[in-house]
Design an enzyme around this catalytic site. Sequence first.
Site, PDB file in Angstrom:
ATOM      1  N   ARG A   1       3.698 -26.506 -42.198  1.00 38.25           N
ATOM      2  CA  ARG A   1       4.758 -26.044 -42.105  1.00 38.25           C
ATOM      3  C   ARG A   1       5.070 -24.770 -42.886  1.00 38.25           C
ATOM      4  O   ARG A   1       6.325 -24.276 -42.909  1.00 38.25           O
ATOM      5  CB  ARG A   1       5.985 -26.977 -42.058  1.00 38.25           C
TER       6      ARG A   1
ATOM      7  N   LYS B   1       6.143 -10.614 -38.787  1.00 38.19           N
ATOM      8  CA  LYS B   1       5.718 -10.993 -37.239  1.00 38.19           C
ATOM      9  C   LYS B   1       4.210 -11.388 -37.347  1.00 38.19           C
ATOM     10  O   LYS B   1       3.294 -10.602 -37.930  1.00 38.19           O
ATOM     11  CB  LYS B   1       5.618  -9.892 -36.402  1.00 38.19           C
TER      12      LYS B   1
ATOM     13  N   GLU C   1       1.516   4.800 -35.143  1.00 40.24           N
ATOM     14  CA  GLU C   1       2.903   4.045 -35.607  1.00 40.24           C
ATOM     15  C   GLU C   1       3.413   4.902 -36.524  1.00 40.24           C
ATOM     16  O   GLU C   1       4.727   4.781 -36.447  1.00 40.24           O
ATOM     17  CB  GLU C   1       2.125   2.925 -36.381  1.00 40.24           C
TER      18      GLU C   1
ATOM     19  N   LYS D   1      10.965   0.430 -41.742  1.00 41.92           N
ATOM     20  CA  LYS D   1      10.599  -0.790 -41.409  1.00 41.92           C
ATOM     21  C   LYS D   1      11.498  -1.733 -42.159  1.00 41.92           C
ATOM     22  O   LYS D   1      12.161  -2.721 -41.754  1.00 41.92           O
ATOM     23  CB  LYS D   1       9.250  -1.115 -41.309  1.00 41.92           C
TER      24      LYS D   1
ATOM     25  N   GLU E   1      14.566 -10.077 -34.671  1.00 43.06           N
ATOM     26  CA  GLU E   1      14.571  -9.108 -33.339  1.00 43.06           C
ATOM     27  C   GLU E   1      15.475  -9.554 -32.504  1.00 43.06           C
ATOM     28  O   GLU E   1      15.254  -9.438 -31.112  1.00 43.06           O
ATOM     29  CB  GLU E   1      13.198  -8.916 -32.741  1.00 43.06           C
TER      30      GLU E   1
ATOM     31  N   ARG F   1      16.043  -4.337 -34.383  1.00 43.35           N
ATOM     32  CA  ARG F   1      14.658  -4.384 -34.610  1.00 43.35           C
ATOM     33  C   ARG F   1      13.821  -3.968 -33.346  1.00 43.35           C
ATOM     34  O   ARG F   1      12.503  -3.613 -33.742  1.00 43.35           O
ATOM     35  CB  ARG F   1      14.120  -5.739 -35.364  1.00 43.35           C
TER      36      ARG F   1
ATOM     37  N   ASN G   1       9.801  -1.332 -31.020  1.00 47.03           N
ATOM     38  CA  ASN G   1       8.960  -1.467 -30.201  1.00 47.03           C
ATOM     39  C   ASN G   1       8.627  -0.427 -29.251  1.00 47.03           C
ATOM     40  O   ASN G   1       7.999  -0.463 -28.019  1.00 47.03           O
ATOM     41  CB  ASN G   1       9.023  -2.789 -29.349  1.00 47.03           C
TER      42      ASN G   1
ATOM     43  N   HIS H   1       5.532   0.272 -27.084  1.00 46.72           N
ATOM     44  CA  HIS H   1       4.820  -1.019 -26.987  1.00 46.72           C
ATOM     45  C   HIS H   1       4.390  -1.813 -25.815  1.00 46.72           C
ATOM     46  O   HIS H   1       3.538  -2.349 -25.636  1.00 46.72           O
ATOM     47  CB  HIS H   1       5.065  -2.159 -28.213  1.00 46.72           C
TER      48      HIS H   1
ATOM     49  N   HIS I   1       1.148  -2.272 -24.715  1.00 47.75           N
ATOM     50  CA  HIS I   1       0.406  -3.599 -24.566  1.00 47.75           C
ATOM     51  C   HIS I   1      -0.102  -3.796 -23.242  1.00 47.75           C
ATOM     52  O   HIS I   1      -1.330  -4.588 -23.045  1.00 47.75           O
ATOM     53  CB  HIS I   1       1.331  -4.803 -24.874  1.00 47.75           C
TER      54      HIS I   1
ATOM     55  N   HIS J   1      -4.972  -0.386 -30.760  1.00 49.47           N
ATOM     56  CA  HIS J   1      -3.685  -0.580 -30.512  1.00 49.47           C
ATOM     57  C   HIS J   1      -2.834   0.619 -30.739  1.00 49.47           C
ATOM     58  O   HIS J   1      -1.865   0.875 -29.965  1.00 49.47           O
ATOM     59  CB  HIS J   1      -3.103  -1.917 -31.521  1.00 49.47           C
TER      60      HIS J   1
END
Length: 370
Positions: A121, A143, A185, A227, A237, A241, A245, A248, A252, A265
């Site tokens: 956990r 993330k 980025e 960031k 997010e 936040r 993206n 993205h 993606h 990416h």
Amino acid sequence: MALMQPLTVELGDRGYPIHVGSDLIGRRELYAPHLDGRQVLVVTDEAVAPLYLAPVRRALGNREVASLVLSGGESDKTLDTVARVVDELVERRFNRSAAVVALGGGVVGDIAGFAAAVYLRGIRCIQVPTTLLAQVDSSVGGKTGVNHPEGKNLIGAFHQPVCVIADTGTLASLGERELRAGLAEVIKYGVLWDESFFAWLEGHLDGLLARDRELLAEAVRRSCEIKAEVVGRDERETGVRARLNLGHTFGHAIEAGMEYGFWLHGEAVAAGTCMAADLAARMGWLAAAEAERVRRLVRRAGLPDRGPADLAPDAFLKLMARDKKALDGGIRLVLPRAIGTTVVTGDYDPRALAETLESSRADIEPPFFR
């Protein structure tokens, strides 16, 4: 050599430092404060292990250190690979005071971070990113996750690292294509948050491509500052936040549509950022001259400013709808209002989006800087 003042991600008692600079990867004093127990698993990849695994092991000192070497490609980002990491932890009977060190690029960081999030956990994770993209983006913010055939990063968890060690000296060994993909980025941060940083990139791009150490360190540090500020304000997010993206949702879709790994990416994000600027310009939200500034800088970096011709608009839209940021069946996009200012919205003209998808098709394939 004296250490620069670290940046800090402000998350209360879960806050953590980001160390940026050269010759950091083997400095024992950066790791020791964040290791409660003696057990450490270093997760790395086949390209990075021969270069940096030994100095990291030395920096971890007199501990029980194990290592797991992955292939490191985008095809590794699966639940099966996470299970390999967890199996290693179980087999070695690592306990809750153990830690995982993610040594490598974004793929390694995502896999190792997700394994650390779910084992017992949650155990500690130190991110040691060795690519530009990982240093400025994926190593910071917590993330973690892996891909699903239906979409990028659909399986994962938020799990903040306890420390990020971004040794910019590792960028000297980075391949040309990977360096340029990381710059996508960096450019993204200027477009979405800081016009002065974007202008700085316009003036210093040639030096960055030439791997000037001081310029690269400055670019990494400013990207991490942005960031860290955003994550400190919105860890999960739910608000600001999401602006990170930018590009993205388009990107993606390109990655999934072209099968993961064919486009890097960062290359897909570069094209996606230009597509977002194109859509905003078509709707009158962004001045045409500013959209052209974005495209020009992306092209100068040897990155694609359009998507692949093989992805027809209908197929592109279906892939975008699978994005994890979709809300109640609708596609949300991050669109620029000006360089340095962005909004997250589902309120855009679908006809303009269709025009952007059609006009952005190009008969191109990587590497794009040839």
